[in-house]
Scaffold this motif. Structure first.
Motif, short mmCIF file in Angstrom:
data_model
loop_
_atom_site.label_atom_id
_atom_site.label_comp_id
_atom_site.label_asym_id
_atom_site.label_seq_id
_atom_site.Cartn_x
_atom_site.Cartn_y
_atom_site.Cartn_z
N UNK A 267 -0.17 -13.27 56.29
CA UNK A 267 -0.38 -14.18 56.46
C UNK A 267 0.96 -14.87 55.58
N UNK A 268 0.96 -16.00 57.57
CA UNK A 268 1.77 -16.84 57.25
C UNK A 268 2.27 -17.50 56.90
N UNK A 269 2.51 -18.16 56.05
CA UNK A 269 2.62 -19.95 55.60
C UNK A 269 3.45 -20.87 56.76
N UNK A 270 2.52 -21.19 57.26
CA UNK A 270 2.96 -21.87 58.86
C UNK A 270 4.41 -23.18 58.11
N UNK A 271 5.17 -23.62 58.15
CA UNK A 271 6.20 -24.48 57.85
C UNK A 271 6.33 -25.32 59.17
N UNK A 272 6.49 -26.05 59.60
CA UNK A 272 6.80 -26.96 60.18
C UNK A 272 8.00 -27.94 60.39
N UNK A 273 8.95 -27.30 61.43
CA UNK A 273 10.24 -27.84 62.08
C UNK A 273 11.10 -27.06 63.02
N UNK A 274 11.81 -27.74 63.27
CA UNK A 274 12.88 -28.13 64.70
C UNK A 274 12.44 -26.48 64.69
N UNK A 275 12.37 -26.30 66.18
CA UNK A 275 12.35 -25.14 67.20
C UNK A 275 13.82 -24.94 68.34
N UNK A 276 13.86 -23.63 67.34
CA UNK A 276 15.05 -24.22 68.47
C UNK A 276 15.48 -23.25 69.53
N UNK A 277 15.96 -23.37 70.78
CA UNK A 277 15.48 -22.86 71.78
C UNK A 277 15.99 -21.31 72.24
N UNK A 278 16.74 -20.92 71.28
CA UNK A 278 18.32 -19.70 71.51
C UNK A 278 16.94 -19.11 70.42
N UNK A 279 16.08 -19.49 69.62
CA UNK A 279 15.18 -18.46 68.82
C UNK A 279 14.36 -17.89 69.98
N UNK A 280 13.92 -18.01 70.98
CA UNK A 280 13.05 -18.18 72.56
C UNK A 280 13.88 -17.32 72.94
N UNK A 281 14.90 -17.76 73.63
CA UNK A 281 16.05 -16.16 73.61
C UNK A 281 15.96 -14.90 72.84
N UNK A 282 16.39 -15.36 72.25
CA UNK A 282 16.50 -13.81 71.29
C UNK A 282 15.54 -13.15 71.20
N UNK A 283 14.35 -13.53 71.39
CA UNK A 283 13.26 -12.52 71.92
C UNK A 283 13.75 -11.53 72.91
N UNK A 284 14.14 -11.88 74.09
CA UNK A 284 14.28 -11.52 74.99
C UNK A 284 15.16 -11.19 75.08
N UNK A 285 16.04 -10.95 73.82
CA UNK A 285 17.14 -10.12 73.76
C UNK A 285 16.83 -9.01 73.56
N UNK A 286 15.80 -8.85 71.82
CA UNK A 286 15.37 -8.54 71.45
C UNK A 286 14.29 -7.45 72.39
N UNK A 287 13.49 -8.31 73.22
CA UNK A 287 12.78 -7.18 74.14
C UNK A 287 13.91 -5.94 75.16
N UNK A 288 14.85 -6.86 75.05
CA UNK A 288 15.84 -5.34 76.02
C UNK A 288 16.44 -4.09 74.86
N UNK A 289 16.21 -4.58 73.13
CA UNK A 289 16.34 -3.34 72.79
C UNK A 289 14.76 -2.60 72.86
N UNK A 290 13.77 -2.90 73.30
CA UNK A 290 12.83 -1.86 73.88
C UNK A 290 13.01 -1.03 74.80
N UNK A 291 14.17 -1.32 75.85
CA UNK A 291 14.19 -0.28 77.05
C UNK A 291 14.79 1.10 75.91
N UNK A 292 15.51 0.81 74.96
CA UNK A 292 16.54 1.62 74.70
C UNK A 292 15.82 2.90 74.52
N UNK A 293 15.15 3.09 73.55
CA UNK A 293 14.02 4.96 73.58
C UNK A 293 13.59 5.29 75.21
N UNK A 294 12.94 4.40 76.03
CA UNK A 294 12.51 4.97 77.71
C UNK A 294 13.85 5.27 78.07
N UNK A 295 15.00 4.77 78.57
CA UNK A 295 16.17 5.47 78.42
C UNK A 295 17.15 6.84 78.27
N UNK A 296 16.94 6.49 76.57
CA UNK A 296 17.12 7.62 76.40
C UNK A 296 15.95 9.08 77.13
#
Length: 470
Positions: A267-296
């Motif tokens: 359970x994570x404590x919700x802290x109100x903060x400004x959301x950097x859109x780059x964080x959303x973009x890095x989620x897409x980059x992390x999803x690219x990492x999920x392609x690795x074991x499949x390509x292997x």
């Protein structure tokens, strides 16, 4: 009696929840660890064969595996090192391939005997203790090979050996921990199923059984063959049940058991903060990492399928031509296959030429790059440091390239089945399951990209309205 009923209900509910958690969360982690182990073993095996340190297994593609079995670890003579280690490493690799490709990772399938066999397979080579002084023949033999290969080797080859040996060690350590954890849960499942099936049987005399521990054990033994059948009778687990039912610490034992079975969610404590859109973009980059074991997996299967495809062309004339090319230092002719590609939007079919070497180099480059993303490697740090415009451009490029790559491999899957001689067709590795995973991962990546684009549009609209990003 009411407290016993409440405990039984709570126990069965906890067991079901824990089983679902293992199937959906923990066992996929186990499969990924096995995939990394298999990939690393395969690369080491190929390197050893290419350096003539072990003999290639001539029966590798003829083996038919239908169940998990443990490769031999019997002693052998020093002069048999190349042949024996070649066969055992090949058998080890093939068994890992079977586990990754055909074995169903579920609590129902990973029984205690299966877990025991898998732990024994993991112990065939002691990756975390590779030394010439190791008493186990396989580990000692592997250590001798590694010791020989260190002389007259390029830095790249040494790096490949070091990285893959370390991957094997880390993977086996994680796999063993997960299997031991699952074995402990299987014991609780055994106890829970015994309570559910035997204790609720009409012939079970509850009044007699719960009068004292000896009578409970006697009742369990009496009905066990009738209710459970010929399955193993684990006396130590039966004694744990009796302790939980009748010992002076009954309440503490039951509470501890339910606590152990509880699925812990952070359970994570919700802290109100400004959301950097780059964080959303890095989620897409992390999803690219999920392609690795499949390509292997796809890279490995494509390599084997191309080997089978071109093996049939090794005629006498082809061998003579290869000798002349080697004598005069001529390059191998480019291998090109023509496949039928279906446009996913129009359903129109068209012919497409694929250069085999370029394709395999592209897949290898991608899986290595994506592996760096998945493991928080240096390539991910470079992406994090880049501007948003550069990152979204990179993400768009990867989506486009992987969609094209998926189409090519899907077409190749059909091509192999149609162009390999019928006698060799059994050696072709099917890729439909992996392609389905690949397609799903690309869709997920596209979804993450879409979430970022949508969020950026919302931010722009809010900016125009004078609303802050909070």
């Amino acid at each position: 009696m009411e407290e016993d009923t409440n405990f039984d209900i709570a126990l069965q509910t906890a067991l079901l929840a824990k089983q679902d958690w293992y199937n959906s969360t923990r066992l996929p982690e186990l499969l990924e660890s096995y995939r990394l182990l298999f990939t690393s073993v395969k690369k080491l095996n190929e390197l050893f064969v290419s350096k003539s340190l072990i003999d290639a297994d001539p029966y590798k593609f003829d083996k038919r595996i239908s169940e998990i079995s443990v490769p031999s670890n019997e002693p052998f003579n020093e002069n048999e090192l190349s042949a024996v280690m070649g066969a055992r490493l090949s058998e080890y690799e093939t068994m890992l391939d079977f586990i990754c490709t055909y074995f169903r990772f579920s609590v129902e399938n990973l029984t205690i005997p299966i877990i025991k066999s898998m732990l024994e397979i993991n112990a065939v080579f002691a990756w975390n203790n590779l030394s010439l002084g190791n008493a186990k023949p396989n580990t000692k033999g592997l250590s001798e090979i590694l010791n020989k290969i260190k002389t007259n080797m390029t830095n790249i080859s040494l790096s490949v050996i070091s990285d893959n040996s370390e991957n094997c060690s880390k993977s086996v350590t994680k796999i063993n921990a997960l299997l031991s954890e699952l074995a402990d849960f299987q014991k609780e499942l055994y106890k829970g199923r015994l309570r559910k099936d035997l204790f609720t049987h009409p012939d079970f005399d509850k009044e007699k059984a719960f009068s004292n521990p000896e009578n409970e054990l006697a009742e369990i033994k009496r009905l066990y063959p009738k209710v459970i059948g010929k399955k193993a009778f684990y006396i130590e687990l039966i004694n744990e049940i009796i302790e939980e039912d009748q010992s002076s610490k009954k309440e503490e034992l039951r509470a501890a058991l339910l606590e152990k079975l509880a699925v812990k969610t952070e359970v994570k404590k919700v802290v109100k903060k400004e959301v950097d859109p780059k964080e959303y973009l890095m989620l897409a980059v992390n999803a690219i990492g999920g392609l690795s074991p499949i390509l292997v997996l796809l890279e490995q299967k494509l390599t084997e399928n191309f080997d089978v495809l071109y093996a049939k062309k090794k005629t006498l004339g082809a061998i003579i031509k290869a000798m002349f090319r080697k004598m005069f230092g001529l390059k191998e002719p480019e291998k090109i296959v023509t496949v039928v590609v279906t446009n996913p939007k129009t359903a129109m079919k068209s012919q497409h030429k694929i250069k085999v070497n370029e394709l395999m180099i592209d897949i290898d480059h991608k899986q290595k790059l994506y592996t760096s993303f998945a493991s928080n490697g240096p390539e991910l740090e470079k992406i994090k440091a880049a501007a948003e415009e550069a990152i979204i451009s990179f993400v768009n490029k990867q989506i486009s390239e992987n969609q094209q790559l998926y189409t090519k491999i899907d077409a190749l899957d059909e091509y192999f089945k149609s162009n390999v001689e019928s006698s060799q067709r059994a050696k072709i590795k099917g890729m439909k399951i992996d392609l389905s995973s690949y397609k799903g991962a690309i869709i997920n990546l596209n979804k993450k990209r879409g979430e970022y684009v949508s969020y950026k549009e919302d931010l722009e609209q809010m900016r125009k309205l004078g609303i802050s990003n909070g």
